[in-house]
Design a protein around this motif. Structure first.
Motif, PDB file in Angstrom:
ATOM      1  N   GLU A 160     -42.856   5.338  25.853  1.00  0.00           N
ATOM      2  CA  GLU A 160     -41.926   5.194  26.972  1.00  0.00           C
ATOM      3  C   GLU A 160     -42.065   3.814  27.609  1.00  0.00           C
ATOM      4  O   GLU A 160     -43.076   3.134  27.434  1.00  0.00           O
ATOM      5  CB  GLU A 160     -42.216   6.253  28.047  1.00  0.00           C
ATOM      6  N   VAL A 161     -41.043   3.452  28.371  1.00  0.00           N
ATOM      7  CA  VAL A 161     -41.087   2.218  29.139  1.00  0.00           C
ATOM      8  C   VAL A 161     -40.244   2.416  30.390  1.00  0.00           C
ATOM      9  O   VAL A 161     -39.235   3.126  30.361  1.00  0.00           O
ATOM     10  CB  VAL A 161     -40.586   1.007  28.322  1.00  0.00           C
ATOM     11  N   THR A 162     -40.671   1.813  31.473  1.00  0.00           N
ATOM     12  CA  THR A 162     -39.900   1.787  32.711  1.00  0.00           C
ATOM     13  C   THR A 162     -39.707   0.322  33.075  1.00  0.00           C
ATOM     14  O   THR A 162     -40.644  -0.471  32.958  1.00  0.00           O
ATOM     15  CB  THR A 162     -40.663   2.503  33.848  1.00  0.00           C
ATOM     16  N   THR A 163     -38.507  -0.020  33.490  1.00  0.00           N
ATOM     17  CA  THR A 163     -38.256  -1.398  33.911  1.00  0.00           C
ATOM     18  C   THR A 163     -37.363  -1.386  35.139  1.00  0.00           C
ATOM     19  O   THR A 163     -36.643  -0.408  35.378  1.00  0.00           O
ATOM     20  CB  THR A 163     -37.616  -2.229  32.775  1.00  0.00           C
ATOM     21  N   ASN A 164     -37.430  -2.438  35.892  1.00  0.00           N
ATOM     22  CA  ASN A 164     -36.596  -2.559  37.078  1.00  0.00           C
ATOM     23  C   ASN A 164     -35.132  -2.616  36.655  1.00  0.00           C
ATOM     24  O   ASN A 164     -34.777  -3.315  35.707  1.00  0.00           O
ATOM     25  CB  ASN A 164     -36.983  -3.828  37.848  1.00  0.00           C
ATOM     26  N   GLN A 165     -34.291  -1.895  37.375  1.00  0.00           N
ATOM     27  CA  GLN A 165     -32.874  -1.833  37.016  1.00  0.00           C
ATOM     28  C   GLN A 165     -32.181  -3.191  37.084  1.00  0.00           C
ATOM     29  O   GLN A 165     -31.147  -3.400  36.444  1.00  0.00           O
ATOM     30  CB  GLN A 165     -32.141  -0.800  37.860  1.00  0.00           C
TER      31      GLN A 165
ATOM     32  N   ARG B  49     -31.847  -1.712  22.214  1.00  0.00           N
ATOM     33  CA  ARG B  49     -31.751  -2.185  20.821  1.00  0.00           C
ATOM     34  C   ARG B  49     -32.952  -1.735  20.000  1.00  0.00           C
ATOM     35  O   ARG B  49     -32.864  -1.595  18.781  1.00  0.00           O
ATOM     36  CB  ARG B  49     -31.643  -3.712  20.769  1.00  0.00           C
ATOM     37  N   GLU B  50     -34.085  -1.508  20.680  1.00  0.00           N
ATOM     38  CA  GLU B  50     -35.300  -1.044  20.008  1.00  0.00           C
ATOM     39  C   GLU B  50     -35.380   0.486  19.929  1.00  0.00           C
ATOM     40  O   GLU B  50     -36.439   1.037  19.673  1.00  0.00           O
ATOM     41  CB  GLU B  50     -36.539  -1.610  20.713  1.00  0.00           C
ATOM     42  N   ALA B  51     -34.253   1.147  20.177  1.00  0.00           N
ATOM     43  CA  ALA B  51     -34.097   2.604  20.029  1.00  0.00           C
ATOM     44  C   ALA B  51     -34.751   3.415  21.152  1.00  0.00           C
ATOM     45  O   ALA B  51     -35.048   4.598  20.976  1.00  0.00           O
ATOM     46  CB  ALA B  51     -34.579   3.085  18.662  1.00  0.00           C
ATOM     47  N   PHE B  52     -34.954   2.811  22.316  1.00  0.00           N
ATOM     48  CA  PHE B  52     -35.391   3.553  23.495  1.00  0.00           C
ATOM     49  C   PHE B  52     -34.129   4.096  24.167  1.00  0.00           C
ATOM     50  O   PHE B  52     -33.097   3.432  24.197  1.00  0.00           O
ATOM     51  CB  PHE B  52     -36.151   2.651  24.475  1.00  0.00           C
ATOM     52  N   HIS B  53     -34.221   5.305  24.715  1.00  0.00           N
ATOM     53  CA  HIS B  53     -33.068   5.961  25.340  1.00  0.00           C
ATOM     54  C   HIS B  53     -33.297   6.121  26.838  1.00  0.00           C
ATOM     55  O   HIS B  53     -34.405   6.440  27.273  1.00  0.00           O
ATOM     56  CB  HIS B  53     -32.838   7.342  24.717  1.00  0.00           C
ATOM     57  N   ARG B  54     -32.223   5.955  27.601  1.00  0.00           N
ATOM     58  CA  ARG B  54     -32.292   6.208  29.048  1.00  0.00           C
ATOM     59  C   ARG B  54     -32.285   7.711  29.256  1.00  0.00           C
ATOM     60  O   ARG B  54     -31.299   8.381  28.991  1.00  0.00           O
ATOM     61  CB  ARG B  54     -31.081   5.611  29.756  1.00  0.00           C
ATOM     62  N   THR B  55     -33.400   8.234  29.757  1.00  0.00           N
ATOM     63  CA  THR B  55     -33.495   9.680  29.959  1.00  0.00           C
ATOM     64  C   THR B  55     -33.977  10.054  31.350  1.00  0.00           C
ATOM     65  O   THR B  55     -33.861  11.211  31.735  1.00  0.00           O
ATOM     66  CB  THR B  55     -34.463  10.319  28.939  1.00  0.00           C
ATOM     67  N   HIS B  56     -34.558   9.121  32.088  1.00  0.00           N
ATOM     68  CA  HIS B  56     -35.177   9.440  33.366  1.00  0.00           C
ATOM     69  C   HIS B  56     -34.750   8.442  34.437  1.00  0.00           C
ATOM     70  O   HIS B  56     -34.312   7.342  34.132  1.00  0.00           O
ATOM     71  CB  HIS B  56     -36.708   9.382  33.262  1.00  0.00           C
ATOM     72  N   ILE B  57     -34.956   8.832  35.663  1.00  0.00           N
ATOM     73  CA  ILE B  57     -34.847   7.931  36.801  1.00  0.00           C
ATOM     74  C   ILE B  57     -36.224   7.888  37.435  1.00  0.00           C
ATOM     75  O   ILE B  57     -36.816   8.929  37.723  1.00  0.00           O
ATOM     76  CB  ILE B  57     -33.798   8.430  37.821  1.00  0.00           C
TER      77      ILE B  57
END
Length: 146
Positions: free
Chosen positions: A114-119, A130-138
């Motif tokens: 997982e990864v979290t980044t500032n919006q 592009r690296e196949a990570f999906h937005r699933t959480h807030i």
């Protein structure tokens, strides 16, 4: 384009990584505090610090903290920091660092990476997508008063 080697970070990389994290956070962090955390985390088997080296110079860094989480029923790795020097961006170095973490995730049998980044970091979000990570959480943050 010069070849890049991905390797575990060493104690000798501390000063370079300190500067990377200051640049990433757009601030000057307390170097003594950073040093204590870096050295403690460097020997923690649940934390992976990798660097990208090009012509003998460290040009990128990624960190991943691994936890056993009840709600996932297994190991989850979370990318905490990823930084590539501006002069060598768009050469696939970030992709190589993430690929090395993905290989560790498979080897150590993570459930998720997982990864979290500032919006506000829209380029970063596009990179991870592009690296196949999906937005699933807030992610919600409660700052602790000092």
């Amino acid at each position: 384009m010069n070849p890049v080697q991905i390797r575990p970070a060493h104690l000798t990389d501390e000063t370079t990584i300190y500067q990377f994290i200051c640049d990433l956070e757009e601030t000057t962090l307390d170097q003594s505090t950073f040093q204590g955390i870096y050295r403690q985390n460097l020997i923690n088997p649940a934390i992976h610090y990798l660097v990208a080296e090009q012509q003998g110079n460290v040009v990128g860094f990624v960190s991943c903290h691994v936890q056993l989480l009840l709600h996932h029923g297994g190991k989850v790795g979370e990318i905490q920091e990823l930084f590539v020097q501006s002069l060598v961006r768009n050469q696939g170095i970030g992709q190589q660092l993430v690929a090395a973490l993905k290989a560790i995730a498979v080897q150590e049998q993570f459930i998720n990476l997982e990864v979290t980044t500032n919006q506000k970091r829209t380029d970063t979000i596009r990179f991870y997508e592009r690296e196949a990570f999906h937005r699933t959480h807030i992610k919600l943050v409660y700052p602790i008063p000092s």
